[in-house]
Design an enzyme around this catalytic site. Structure first.
Site, PDB file in Angstrom:
ATOM      1  N   SER A   1      25.818 -39.058  -2.034  1.00 47.60           N
ATOM      2  CA  SER A   1      25.533 -38.277  -0.827  1.00 47.60           C
ATOM      3  C   SER A   1      25.155 -39.210   0.314  1.00 47.60           C
ATOM      4  O   SER A   1      24.590 -40.282   0.088  1.00 47.60           O
ATOM      5  CB  SER A   1      24.382 -37.296  -1.066  1.00 47.60           C
ATOM      6  OG  SER A   1      23.147 -37.988  -1.128  1.00 47.60           O
ATOM      7  N   ASP A   2      25.462 -38.799   1.525  1.00 53.91           N
ATOM      8  CA  ASP A   2      24.863 -39.481   2.665  1.00 53.91           C
ATOM      9  C   ASP A   2      23.356 -39.203   2.597  1.00 53.91           C
ATOM     10  O   ASP A   2      22.912 -38.312   1.866  1.00 53.91           O
ATOM     11  CB  ASP A   2      25.484 -38.996   3.983  1.00 53.91           C
ATOM     12  CG  ASP A   2      25.305 -40.032   5.105  1.00 53.91           C
ATOM     13  OD1 ASP A   2      24.399 -40.893   5.000  1.00 53.91           O
ATOM     14  OD2 ASP A   2      26.066 -39.978   6.084  1.00 53.91           O
ATOM     15  N   TRP A   3      22.586 -39.959   3.343  1.00 52.34           N
ATOM     16  CA  TRP A   3      21.122 -39.933   3.207  1.00 52.34           C
ATOM     17  C   TRP A   3      20.540 -38.571   3.620  1.00 52.34           C
ATOM     18  O   TRP A   3      20.475 -38.238   4.793  1.00 52.34           O
ATOM     19  CB  TRP A   3      20.531 -41.089   4.008  1.00 52.34           C
ATOM     20  CG  TRP A   3      20.370 -42.345   3.184  1.00 52.34           C
ATOM     21  CD1 TRP A   3      19.240 -43.093   3.064  1.00 52.34           C
ATOM     22  CD2 TRP A   3      21.336 -42.981   2.330  1.00 52.34           C
ATOM     23  NE1 TRP A   3      19.449 -44.145   2.178  1.00 52.34           N
ATOM     24  CE2 TRP A   3      20.710 -44.092   1.712  1.00 52.34           C
ATOM     25  CE3 TRP A   3      22.662 -42.707   1.975  1.00 52.34           C
ATOM     26  CZ2 TRP A   3      21.370 -44.930   0.805  1.00 52.34           C
ATOM     27  CZ3 TRP A   3      23.322 -43.541   1.080  1.00 52.34           C
ATOM     28  CH2 TRP A   3      22.670 -44.626   0.515  1.00 52.34           C
ATOM     29  N   ASP A   4      20.169 -37.808   2.624  1.00 57.36           N
ATOM     30  CA  ASP A   4      19.667 -36.437   2.809  1.00 57.36           C
ATOM     31  C   ASP A   4      20.767 -35.439   3.168  1.00 57.36           C
ATOM     32  O   ASP A   4      20.494 -34.397   3.762  1.00 57.36           O
ATOM     33  CB  ASP A   4      18.537 -36.369   3.850  1.00 57.36           C
ATOM     34  CG  ASP A   4      17.196 -36.801   3.264  1.00 57.36           C
ATOM     35  OD1 ASP A   4      17.145 -37.148   2.068  1.00 57.36           O
ATOM     36  OD2 ASP A   4      16.197 -36.792   4.011  1.00 57.36           O
ATOM     37  N   ALA A   5      21.993 -35.744   2.770  1.00 55.84           N
ATOM     38  CA  ALA A   5      23.082 -34.786   2.990  1.00 55.84           C
ATOM     39  C   ALA A   5      23.216 -33.821   1.818  1.00 55.84           C
ATOM     40  O   ALA A   5      24.036 -32.916   1.850  1.00 55.84           O
ATOM     41  CB  ALA A   5      24.409 -35.524   3.213  1.00 55.84           C
TER      42      ALA A   5
END
Ligand code: NAG
Ligand code: NAG
Ligand code: NAG
Ligand code: NAG
Ligand code: NAG
Ligand code: NAG
Ligand code: NAG
Ligand code: NAG
Ligand code: NAG
Ligand code: NAG
Length: 874
Positions: free
Chosen positions: A294-298
């Site tokens: 995941s992208d950071w906090d996606a």
């Protein structure tokens, strides 16, 4: 979070059968409710395909199976779950497996070098190196970046970027990627992936997918608007395949070990829990064998994202430093309570370890020797939790002699747009004037603003996470000074763009003026001069146009050098008689000044070509970005109604003559094109992939007794760090989720590990292998008709001939070095994919009945040679 869960449920209720994707490309207007794409839905697709070791992944898969077979449930969870923001040395780290002596995997930005570290190189940005059109340079840059990451102890380099592709030139992160053309981007990403991975580091190709603007990319509060849900990029199936997915397919085919899912929604489903895009398209059709991070906090859900194909959550916490995770203990719980089948967790672990072995990490691993959060030699290993004090930065110099190729590549990526004959300069000009704050150092030094979030001094990279620190930044002014001074000339500068009197006074006296101007952009969490990541306009920054005007009003030999993240409007000056040359130098990295001097003074003959179109107004590029929420807090609906018509395809379609077209660039010599030759290559008929997969393997067993997953008594718990353990034998309590155990109906088939039908357009990493059958070779003779040796980027375009097709589409290129007066043979291969269109009905690539023409030329509008393609046997 509740809103998201409900949104997911609504989608989950749709029956999971053959996917139905919006297949309209009917031209709409702009982002209005009347668009046929408005509120588009993403169909469900389950189960998540499991890794099979296809393509050249068999050996890595076998090693991964052997490794994962030894793991306990908690260890598998550790491998998939980040330990939380700023919990370890790297920007992202998963848990370790101490029992087997397996260290945490380290994920580190960026696509142009090692972020947050000292003694590293700052390479030219992706969107700049694309202008070299040189596959050797793409590979070399990838390899050198990979080496630097490897020697700092990084396992996964978070790059390269092909999302954003660059639908609109104002998109803040376009410069991190390569080009709005999918073929140029596709070849560049493939070579970069191979380079990084040949250095023994896993490449993470990102951001999957349609992450085409920074405004509203994630749900959250935005400027004055309050909470706004994530923007939804709404698009149809054909546009997905023919444009935005194309370079991802190339990255998968090149073996990218990892792919990062993006912040935005696509057709109103969050990218990291979008089962259609992750399960059907990426792991199914494209046969991706690596892992989705995941992208950071996606990540916005636990079970839903697991079933929708996510393999690793980054940085692991629900929000930065929350100490809570959608996975970690929740993933442990979702397995032991039977919601997620074991094979899905095994598959995630297998994919991560397969990527690890695929690039040879087992033989290349170096312990992490830097810390992202501070440069001090001693400090806390766990920065946020303030624990583990000790040696954290060993200041290892990993740059080798990369500066040499950085300089050469930056020069090779420089595009000469106008030249009345003044270039190359001899270096013996009597008096040289240098103008503009873009010529010199910023007052805070090259790394003075966090993540390069300011535009002070010469621009050599954009801002945000896609950056690295400069070891030094050679400015244009110092390089020019050194050149001129060594020749006994006179050189003076005015670097205050608003010192009008001094500018005029100097410009009046000099023999040549060189004016440096720029335009910047970056990632949306930093706003620079009112630009929240995305650019607000396409004009020059820092009053660049006025600067050019003030110099050129007083000097009939004014050369303009542009450092920019993408297209800028040049209308106000490009055709002025006093502007004798214009050079686009992009974002050249640490050797900026040396590289531009190499071009201006003829040490290198420019051979770069524009990887985008320079038009005369922002509106020519098609729909604008969305800068304001449309309906209160709901997801802004970004309807990609223009379909495949972006950049030059849009200009061609609307019959707009650009100022400088895609693929354009001059040289100090001239080239002639002749003698096109097209040869048909025998190939077998295209056969859709059929048959079934094996059943999903499960590796090892696990107990369903919660007592087996409790915190070890002797473990020191670092504050907010994410671990896989449960803190209660009461499962609901352990989850700390007030909705725990709610009787959700998970999508049909989501837990089914039985053999699944293969996808017709799939079959191997990248898609059906026959898509890469060579159907034609195209040859031409290119002659250097000038008096200097030089490079020519020869381009192949196709007209696919149908009413919905662009006038021409790029399909290949080669950069040839040709001696003065000599000729070279250009050779390109045309594959089945190159001549095909995506057919939504059959969910496959087809060669349409429309007549097809191949062109060989010097740019998208200088198509000197053409020939018809005979597709009768295919
Ligand atoms: C976009 O919508 C506005 C308002 O409906 C309209 O005036 C304008 O012409 C549209 N733009 C295009 C390119 O169709
Ligand atoms: C999980 O990772 C953490 C952090 O590296 C480590 O302390 C812990 O021992 C690991 N747990 C297991 C079960 O390996
Ligand atoms: C489990 O996930 C929920 C959200 O689904 C979250 O609220 C909760 O804090 C998580 N639990 C833990 C222990 O991290
Ligand atoms: C465009 O944006 C730049 C950077 O914020 C700014 O300097 C410039 O004045 C703007 N141009 C126009 C025409 O508003
Ligand atoms: C060009 O430069 C000359 C000085 O060399 C000046 O007199 C003239 O006005 C300039 N022309 C323009 C269009 O700026
Ligand atoms: C600029 O003007 C001077 C003086 O009129 C002339 O000698 C020179 O050739 C001009 N330079 C260019 C590049 O036009
Ligand atoms: C903690 O206890 C476990 C189980 O008794 C043991 O295997 C492990 O080595 C211990 N770890 C440490 C760091 O003492
Ligand atoms: C199983 O655990 C997950 C993660 O905590 C939770 O979201 C889900 O509601 C649980 N399901 C059941 C049936 O208890
Ligand atoms: C899209 O194409 C499929 C297959 O041809 C068709 O069944 C469906 O009705 C089409 N949908 C739309 C919205 O046109
Ligand atoms: C001279 C100059 O442009 N200074 C700028 C440096 O960056 C900071 C932060 O963006 C600006 O506030 C200054 O104006």
């Amino acid at each position: 979070m509740l809103r998201l869960a409900q949104a997911f449920l609504a989608i989950a209720l749709v029956q999971a059968q053959s996917p139905q994707y919006p297949n309209t490309t009917s031209p709409g207007t702009n982002n209005t409710d009347s668009s046929p794409l408005n509120n588009a839905e993403s169909p469900p697709f389950y189960p998540s395909p499991w890794i099979e070791g296809t393509g050249d992944w068999a050996a890595a898969y076998a090693k991964a199976q052997a490794f994962v077979s030894q793991l306990t449930l908690l260890e598998k969870v550790n491998l998939t779950t980040g330990t939380g923001w700023q919990s370890e040395a790297c920007v992202g780290t998963v848990g370790s497996i101490p029992r087997l002596g397996f260290d945490s995997l380290c994920m580190q930005d960026s696509p142009l070098g090692v972020r947050f570290a000292d003694y590293v190189s700052a390479f030219p940005a992706g969107g700049t190196i694309a202008a070299s059109w040189d596959r050797g340079e793409f590979y070399r840059r990838g390899y050198q970046m990979g080496r630097e990451h490897r020697e700092k102890g990084v396992d996964v380099q978070l790059g390269p970027v092909v999302g954003p592709l660059g639908r609109n030139p104002k998109g803040g992160r376009n410069w991190e990627g390569f080009s709005p053309d999918p073929v140029l981007s596709g070849l560049a990403v493939a070579d970069t992936v191979r380079g990084i991975q040949d250095a023994g580091v896993i490449a993470c190709t990102k951001h999957y997918i349609m992450n085409e603007q920074e405004h509203f990319r994630s749900p959250g509060n935005f400027e004055d608007f309050g909470f706004v849900d994530a923007v939804s990029s709404n698009l149809d199936d054909k546009t997905l395949h023919e444009l935005y997915l194309w370079p991802f397919a190339d990255a998968v085919r090149a073996g990218t070990g990892s792919i990062m899912c993006s912040y935005n929604k696509v057709n109103n489903s969050q990218a990291c829990q979008n089962s259609y895009l992750q399960n059907y398209i990426l792991k199914g059709e494209l046969g991706f064998q690596g892992f989705i991070m995941s992208d950071w906090d996606a990540q916005h859900s636990g079970v839903a994202s697991t079933l929708a194909g996510l393999d690793m959550t980054m940085p692991g916490d629900t929000d930065f430093n929350s100490g809570q995770s959608f996975w970690g203990p929740n993933l442990t719980l979702s397995i032991i309570n039977g919601t997620v089948p074991q094979w899905r967790l095994d598959d995630a672990a297998l994919r991560i370890m397969a990527a690890y072995y695929y690039v040879g990490r087992d033989e290349a691993s170096v312990p992490v020797n830097f810390n992202s959060w501070v440069r001090d030699t001693y400090g806390y290993q766990h920065f946020f939790g303030k624990a583990g004090y000790g040696l954290i930065n060993q200041h290892v110099d990993v740059r080798a002699d990369h500066f040499r190729s950085i300089r050469r590549t930056a020069a090779k990526s420089t595009v000469l747009l106008k030249n009345t004959g003044v270039l190359p300069l001899s270096g013996t000009e009597k008096w040289t004037g240098v103008f503009g704050n873009d010529a010199t150092d910023g007052e805070y030094g090259p790394n003075g603003c966090p993540d390069h979030g300011c535009n002070n001094g010469t621009l050599a990279m954009g801002w945000g996470s896609g950056t690295s620190d400069f070891p030094y930044l050679v400015t244009p002014l110092e390089a020019i000074k050194s050149k001129i001074a060594s020749n006994g000339g006179v050189v003076q500068s005015v670097t205050d763009n608003w010192a009008y009197a001094q500018i005029a006074a100097l410009a009046k006296q000099v023999s040549v003026s060189i004016v440096f101007v720029n335009a910047d952009s970056g990632e949306g969490y930093i706003t620079v001069d009112g630009n929240a990541g995305d650019r607000n306009n396409l004009t020059l920054w820092q009053d660049g146009e006025a600067l050019i005007r003030n110099v050129s009003a007083n000097c009939n030999n004014t050369i303009v050098v542009i450092h920019s993240v993408g297209p800028v409007l040049v209308n106000s000056f490009y055709d002025s008689d006093n502007i004798t040359a214009i050079v686009w130098a992009g974002l050249p990295g640490q050797e900026s000044g040396n590289a531009i001097v190499d071009i201006l003074y003829g040490r290198e003959n420019p051979g770069g070509k524009l990887p985008f179109t320079i038009g005369s107004s922002a509106s020519e590029y098609g729909p604008d970005l969305i800068y304001e929420p449309i309906n209160d807090h709901d997801s802004p609906q970004d309807n990609f109604e223009e379909g495949v018509f972006i950049d030059y395809r849009a200009f061609d379609k609307q019959n707009i003559t650009p100022v400088y077209e895609f693929g354009f660039g001059l040289s100090y010599t001239t080239f002639n094109y002749s003698n096109i030759k097209v040869a048909k290559v025998p190939a077998s008929k295209y056969t859709p992939t059929t048959g079934q997969t094996k059943a999903a393997p499960t590796l090892g067993n696990y107990s369903t007794d919660a007592a087996d997953y409790q915190w070890p008594a002797n473990l020191t718990h670092v504050n907010t760090y994410i671990y896989p353990y449960l803190n209660s034998t009461d499962l609901a309590k352990a989850s700390q989720d007030r909705d725990y155990g709610l009787n959700y109906t998970w999508p049909e088939g989501a837990t089914d590990g039985s053999p699944q039908a293969r996808i017709a357009a799939g079959g191997a990493p990248g898609g059906n292998p026959q898509l890469w059958d060579v159907l034609f070779t195209v040859g031409a003779t290119i002659t250097n008709t000038g008096s200097r040796s030089g490079d020519e980027v020869v381009q192949v375009y196709l007209s696919l001939g149908g009413p919905e097709d662009p006038k021409v589409v790029l399909r290949g290129f080669d950069r040839l070095s040709i001696q003065a007066g000599k000729s070279a043979t250009f050779q390109a291969e045309i594959t089945r994919r190159d001549v095909s269109n995506w057919d939504t009905a059959s969910q496959n690539w087809v060669i349409t009945k429309f007549p097809k023409t191949v062109y060989v030329g010097a740019s998208s509008r200088k198509l000197a040679l053409s020939a018809k393609l005979d597709l009768s046997d295919f």
